[in-house]
Design a protein around this motif. Sequence first.
Motif, PDB file in Angstrom:
ATOM      1  N   CYS A   1      -0.747  -6.496  -3.077  1.00  0.00           N
ATOM      2  CA  CYS A   1      -0.383  -6.497  -4.496  1.00  0.00           C
ATOM      3  C   CYS A   1      -0.125  -5.060  -4.922  1.00  0.00           C
ATOM      4  N   VAL A   2       1.126  -4.709  -5.111  1.00  0.00           N
ATOM      5  CA  VAL A   2       1.468  -3.317  -5.401  1.00  0.00           C
ATOM      6  C   VAL A   2       0.873  -2.868  -6.734  1.00  0.00           C
ATOM      7  N   GLU A   3       0.786  -3.793  -7.686  1.00  0.00           N
ATOM      8  CA  GLU A   3       0.180  -3.472  -8.985  1.00  0.00           C
ATOM      9  C   GLU A   3      -1.296  -3.104  -8.799  1.00  0.00           C
ATOM     10  N   THR A   4      -2.007  -3.919  -8.036  1.00  0.00           N
ATOM     11  CA  THR A   4      -3.432  -3.670  -7.801  1.00  0.00           C
ATOM     12  C   THR A   4      -3.648  -2.358  -7.076  1.00  0.00           C
ATOM     13  N   MET A   5      -2.847  -2.088  -6.050  1.00  0.00           N
ATOM     14  CA  MET A   5      -3.021  -0.855  -5.279  1.00  0.00           C
ATOM     15  C   MET A   5      -2.722   0.371  -6.147  1.00  0.00           C
ATOM     16  N   ALA A   6      -1.686   0.312  -6.967  1.00  0.00           N
ATOM     17  CA  ALA A   6      -1.368   1.449  -7.840  1.00  0.00           C
ATOM     18  C   ALA A   6      -2.503   1.707  -8.825  1.00  0.00           C
ATOM     19  N   GLU A   7      -3.055   0.637  -9.414  1.00  0.00           N
ATOM     20  CA  GLU A   7      -4.169   0.792 -10.350  1.00  0.00           C
ATOM     21  C   GLU A   7      -5.410   1.344  -9.655  1.00  0.00           C
ATOM     22  N   THR A   8      -5.654   0.885  -8.431  1.00  0.00           N
ATOM     23  CA  THR A   8      -6.836   1.330  -7.682  1.00  0.00           C
ATOM     24  C   THR A   8      -6.741   2.809  -7.355  1.00  0.00           C
TER      25      THR A   8
ATOM     26  N   ILE B   1       0.838  -1.203   0.000  1.00  0.00           N
ATOM     27  CA  ILE B   1       0.000   0.000   0.000  1.00  0.00           C
ATOM     28  C   ILE B   1       0.865   1.243   0.000  1.00  0.00           C
ATOM     29  N   LEU B   2       1.837   1.289   0.916  1.00  0.00           N
ATOM     30  CA  LEU B   2       2.695   2.466   1.026  1.00  0.00           C
ATOM     31  C   LEU B   2       3.523   2.655  -0.231  1.00  0.00           C
ATOM     32  N   THR B   3       4.023   1.572  -0.794  1.00  0.00           N
ATOM     33  CA  THR B   3       4.816   1.660  -2.023  1.00  0.00           C
ATOM     34  C   THR B   3       3.996   2.250  -3.161  1.00  0.00           C
ATOM     35  N   ALA B   4       2.820   1.709  -3.394  1.00  0.00           N
ATOM     36  CA  ALA B   4       1.981   2.196  -4.490  1.00  0.00           C
ATOM     37  C   ALA B   4       1.609   3.655  -4.298  1.00  0.00           C
TER      38      ALA B   4
ATOM     39  N   PHE C   1       5.104   6.007  -4.398  1.00  0.00           N
ATOM     40  CA  PHE C   1       5.950   5.917  -5.580  1.00  0.00           C
ATOM     41  C   PHE C   1       5.164   5.899  -6.885  1.00  0.00           C
ATOM     42  N   SER C   2       3.831   6.009  -6.782  1.00  0.00           N
ATOM     43  CA  SER C   2       3.029   6.011  -8.002  1.00  0.00           C
ATOM     44  C   SER C   2       1.938   7.072  -7.990  1.00  0.00           C
ATOM     45  N   THR C   3       1.382   7.375  -6.822  1.00  0.00           N
ATOM     46  CA  THR C   3       0.154   8.173  -6.756  1.00  0.00           C
ATOM     47  C   THR C   3       0.359   9.598  -6.259  1.00  0.00           C
ATOM     48  N   LEU C   4       1.113   9.766  -5.200  1.00  0.00           N
ATOM     49  CA  LEU C   4       1.178  11.049  -4.507  1.00  0.00           C
ATOM     50  C   LEU C   4       1.884  12.128  -5.320  1.00  0.00           C
ATOM     51  N   ARG C   5       1.458  13.366  -5.053  1.00  0.00           N
ATOM     52  CA  ARG C   5       2.136  14.548  -5.554  1.00  0.00           C
ATOM     53  C   ARG C   5       2.575  15.384  -4.350  1.00  0.00           C
ATOM     54  N   PRO C   6       3.516  16.325  -4.521  1.00  0.00           N
ATOM     55  CA  PRO C   6       4.076  17.028  -3.350  1.00  0.00           C
ATOM     56  C   PRO C   6       3.056  17.721  -2.470  1.00  0.00           C
TER      57      PRO C   6
END
Length: 797
Positions: free
Chosen positions: A299-306, A56-59, A62-67
């Motif tokens: 599942c980092v892939e699933t969390m990033a997509e979600t 969850i934290l990785t997705a 490293f994929s979703t957040l902005r500053p």
Amino acid sequence: MTHVTIPHPAGHLKTVEQRLLWLSHWMIHNANHLRDNPDGIKVGGHQASSASMVSILTALYFSTLRPGDRVAVKPHASPLFHAMHYLMGNLDRDAMERFRGYGGVQSYPSRTKDKDDVDFSTGSVGFGAAITVFSSIVQDFISAKPWGGKPEGRMISLIGDAELDEGNVYEALQEGWKHGLRNCWWVVDYNRQSLDGIVQEGLWERIEKIFEAFGWRVVKVKYGALQRAAFNEPGGDRLKQWIDDCPNQLYSALTYMGGATWRARLMDALGDQGDVSKLIASRSDDELAALMEGLGGNCVETMAETFAAIDDDMPTCFLAYTVKGWGTPIAGHKDNHGGLMTVAQMAEWQEHMGIPHGAEWDRFAGVEDEAGFRAFLDAVPFFAAGSRRYSDRRIEVPSIETPGDRVIASQLAFGKIMDALGRSDSGLAERIMTLSPDVTGTTSLGPWVNRRKLFARRELADVFRAERIPSTAKWDFLPEGQHVELGIAENNLFTALGAAGLSHALFGRRVFPIGTLYDPFVCRGLDALIYACYQDARFMVVGTPSGVALAPEGGAHQSIGTPLVGMSQDGLAAFEPAFADELAIIMEWAFDYMQRDGKADLDERTWLRDETGGSVYLRLSTAPLEQPQREVNERFREHVIAGAYWMREPGPNCEAVIVYQGVVAPEAIRAAGILGECRRDIGVLAVTSADRLNAGWTAAQRVRSRGVKDAASHIERLLQDLPAHCRIVTVIDGHPATLAWVGSVHGHRTIPLGVEHFGQTGTIADLRRHFEIDAQAIVDRVNGLTAGRPGYIRVVS
């Protein structure tokens, strides 16, 4: 754990996930098994709670957040958070090696004590969730103002499912609904395990219904990529149904026992010598375990997509199914919350993770394409902007005039000062945000609100005014409004004060939060107050009415221990002024103090660390007092802020000094007049802040112990000329321990008077006589009298 190849860029996310999993667990292992431990007790560190959150934290980061986004990280995922900043080069190895040790990174994320970029401190579970609700409301408040700019970040909380047992969470949800909450995400690590065991079946249904009732979108993330692929195979529908029906305890137990046990149980429950059996048999034990433990939240892939699928500002709860301890030898065990991998388990796991001996702290150990991975990290948007600790310019504080009333209560004086600020066009006035839990009028904020209006993102007219119904309250809700009306929940008040008090750091725009509540209920929200102070939030809280002066309302509305709260709470300067001129001086100083951010150098006059700044607590009263007619010069101002001044200076042969704080001033002054007829050189010391007096005294003692022989605090200088035989009587409309220490400053015999028991109804005079904090009681104690005088009432516990 079976490693799964995922196409770029998800492949880099998987690498990040595995790096964070290893580094967080190694940091904990080092603290517990390798580092010197002179205390001989477990250091701890929550390996399993970190593992369940890693994907969850990785997705997210490293994929979703902005500053502009802000995150409150689950307390028990602190090792993951620190590992992340270590991986990014924002934290040195020494801090990691000293995790939970002196000078190292903290057990739980702390914006005041950790070296990495913590948005919100967490640790007292539930408040990390609630503060994101109020930070979102504060962001909307700022965005609606001409001076505010347009911050539009998401306020995000990563929380454990057990945190949803905390009542303050639901208080915050309701307040968010009332204020049209938006741009707020909560990601629930639904691992179904807590400190004492497995959570009850069907909790997800309750969670879903509660959030939907408050207007949130609920996104259930139950199945990972491996599971979804398996469900599409022949027989996959039956596997999916079995997973859905499996009790939490059994799922956890099977996870702990591993692939062979999964196989036996699944074949026993589902084996059909056909499609389902083939689905199970086509996987090795490791692959089967990876399938069954590959829930959506792992599942980092699933969390990033979600996360990427959400492109609006609707408040959203992600219910992410996870395995506690995922990917480690202790996954699923019901005791793993505080459990640790053994040395043998860690050695075996290290080999499994592909980490060479001697490279345990290497940020890129085991990474095949290090150059490509570094390039990926350098481009992650959230970290690209560098530090996200903003600041804002200092706002000039205008002179605050004393209300001119001859007789006035400190609460009413506060209301008049706020009204005068409301009528001004100062830069300070436009930055004030007032808040109150349904006691706006009864804490004297009404005139301010009438002038400055209530805040709402959309205009809402006052129907009573529109219908020409007379009312003293002109309650118009407008985007430019400056008062945030809260429901009756003190936890919400203090959490909101904490959020607003960080506005300069979170959003780069400073507001001056002022919260009012009944002083007895400070204790009801005490945990949230402590939490706000631990954030180093800057606010003013006004507790009023206070003490037994609220006599007709009885013990339930009469505060006793709040002066001690003010003295003991770090980051909070507590005052209890008796008179309006004192209050005006304190408030003017407080608005400047709330903006300070200097070094912890000691002021050699008071030995207080005032340049660091902090929050301010005012304990006020509804009891009207005749106001002294006196000159307010610079010396008087200094003494009021330092904590005390001589109302009646003692003579050289002083036999007694009356030391009072707050609304009992008339009793102390009257007692001094009576004593002056038969005793010599009586003194009256007016204490405006026992908190600051005591802090200065203890600090001066520490300084003297380090060799600064002439260091003297304010209270030491005030009392230094009293003769040894002088007797001190202290009196307060609160617990007597607040001032009982004063005699220890120079070793004078001291008799502390105050309130130690629940009150009852009556007049103010009745209760002061009952608790022996009236003028006659003070006189009797100075004269050494005991029970037996006419009208004497003995107080029995």
